[in-house]
Write a protein that holds these residues in place. Sequence first.
Motif, PDB file in Angstrom:
ATOM      1  N   ASN A  41      69.595  50.975 123.923  1.00 25.71           N
ATOM      2  CA  ASN A  41      70.525  51.399 122.874  1.00 25.71           C
ATOM      3  C   ASN A  41      71.710  52.150 123.454  1.00 25.71           C
ATOM      4  O   ASN A  41      72.837  52.034 122.966  1.00 25.71           O
ATOM      5  CB  ASN A  41      69.803  52.270 121.842  1.00 25.71           C
ATOM      6  N   ILE A  42      71.453  52.928 124.496  1.00 30.82           N
ATOM      7  CA  ILE A  42      72.561  53.633 125.158  1.00 30.82           C
ATOM      8  C   ILE A  42      73.521  52.622 125.782  1.00 30.82           C
ATOM      9  O   ILE A  42      74.751  52.727 125.642  1.00 30.82           O
ATOM     10  CB  ILE A  42      72.023  54.605 126.222  1.00 30.82           C
ATOM     11  N   LEU A  43      72.972  51.623 126.457  1.00 29.83           N
ATOM     12  CA  LEU A  43      73.823  50.603 127.080  1.00 29.83           C
ATOM     13  C   LEU A  43      74.541  49.737 126.053  1.00 29.83           C
ATOM     14  O   LEU A  43      75.573  49.118 126.362  1.00 29.83           O
ATOM     15  CB  LEU A  43      72.997  49.725 128.021  1.00 29.83           C
ATOM     16  N   ILE A 117      78.169  41.837 129.084  1.00 28.60           N
ATOM     17  CA  ILE A 117      78.290  42.937 128.122  1.00 28.60           C
ATOM     18  C   ILE A 117      79.729  43.135 127.643  1.00 28.60           C
ATOM     19  O   ILE A 117      79.989  43.220 126.441  1.00 28.60           O
ATOM     20  CB  ILE A 117      77.752  44.241 128.762  1.00 28.60           C
ATOM     21  N   GLU A 118      80.675  43.200 128.562  1.00 26.76           N
ATOM     22  CA  GLU A 118      82.044  43.539 128.162  1.00 26.76           C
ATOM     23  C   GLU A 118      82.714  42.411 127.385  1.00 26.76           C
ATOM     24  O   GLU A 118      83.588  42.655 126.545  1.00 26.76           O
ATOM     25  CB  GLU A 118      82.890  43.903 129.392  1.00 26.76           C
ATOM     26  N   ASN A 119      82.312  41.160 127.638  1.00 30.23           N
ATOM     27  CA  ASN A 119      82.923  40.029 126.936  1.00 30.23           C
ATOM     28  C   ASN A 119      82.175  39.643 125.667  1.00 30.23           C
ATOM     29  O   ASN A 119      82.401  38.574 125.104  1.00 30.23           O
ATOM     30  CB  ASN A 119      83.024  38.825 127.872  1.00 30.23           C
ATOM     31  N   HIS A 120      81.264  40.524 125.267  1.00 26.77           N
ATOM     32  CA  HIS A 120      80.583  40.358 123.985  1.00 26.77           C
ATOM     33  C   HIS A 120      79.803  39.053 123.912  1.00 26.77           C
ATOM     34  O   HIS A 120      79.658  38.447 122.835  1.00 26.77           O
ATOM     35  CB  HIS A 120      81.589  40.427 122.820  1.00 26.77           C
ATOM     36  N   ASN A 124      73.657  42.502 121.077  1.00 27.71           N
ATOM     37  CA  ASN A 124      72.695  43.597 121.064  1.00 27.71           C
ATOM     38  C   ASN A 124      71.743  43.426 122.240  1.00 27.71           C
ATOM     39  O   ASN A 124      71.085  42.391 122.358  1.00 27.71           O
ATOM     40  CB  ASN A 124      71.918  43.586 119.741  1.00 27.71           C
ATOM     41  N   LEU A 125      71.669  44.415 123.119  1.00 28.56           N
ATOM     42  CA  LEU A 125      70.847  44.297 124.314  1.00 28.56           C
ATOM     43  C   LEU A 125      69.358  44.329 124.021  1.00 28.56           C
ATOM     44  O   LEU A 125      68.560  43.820 124.799  1.00 28.56           O
ATOM     45  CB  LEU A 125      71.219  45.405 125.312  1.00 28.56           C
TER      46      LEU A 125
END
Length: 286
Positions: A41-43, A117-120, A124-125
């Motif tokens: 959740n933090i990431l 992660i940055e390119n969506h 949700n991880l």
Amino acid sequence: MSNRNFDEWLAKFRFSISGYDYYIDFDKVIRNVNNYRIELNILNSLIGSRNIESDFENIINKYPETLECIPLLLAVRKSEIYAQDEEGAFMYNFKEMNYSIEQYKIFMRKTGLFDLIENHIVNNLIDYALGVETGLDSNGRKNRGGHLMENLVEDFIKKSKVKEYYKEMYISEIESKWNVDLSELSNNGKAKKRFDFVVKTENMIYAIETNFYGGTSGGSKLNETARSYKMLSQEADATEGFTFVWFTDGTSWRTAKGNLRETFEAMEHIYSIDDMEKGVMDRIFK
């Protein structure tokens, strides 16, 4: 075995014995992801980040334990990951940082995690991790499959009138526990032989082997198994108070039915799943 017809017996062999829980152990999947739910959740705050390296550094400085969930994102069970290229070889530790944050940022970039992660690419991880864990668990089907027949046989033993049974006993353990001489078996290279189950009744020790060969592929392994168990049965017959019992099934046997037929005709106690369903346990273990 003269009172049973081999071809009729073989015709009832099953293609598979996979239960509903064979495919994915979702309880395990969810449990493994929940172990890192806070860190994931933090990431999640990095998803869509326009300055992901700086944001990642801030997170690791404030919550260094977040690193521990990184291997899961790469479908790795271990806390250390080795990676090398023309710039060097590194063994990254994700429990205790052994390199600078800069080096861990290089790891995230070169493995493609920053891009993910940055390119969506993921939203949700936690959902992503559930998918990874599901994939990892599917690799465990072979291990689960290897125990399906054992579990099935044990279920029938428990439902029978058997009062005393043991799992995974070596010949030496049987000899020691009941003061029985199994040299007829051990002298032929089977001293380290381990039986799947041993049933003890008032007058007999029953050593049990189980296996299942589903599908349609056979080969030399099945032929060798049939020959080996035929010999084992004959050796057991030479030992007073000791009986060998074999529970087997699976349509792959149809590709090796010649050797299986020979064993069927020579062995008194060879049974299938259909036999167990018809109550053979209570007829054997009296």
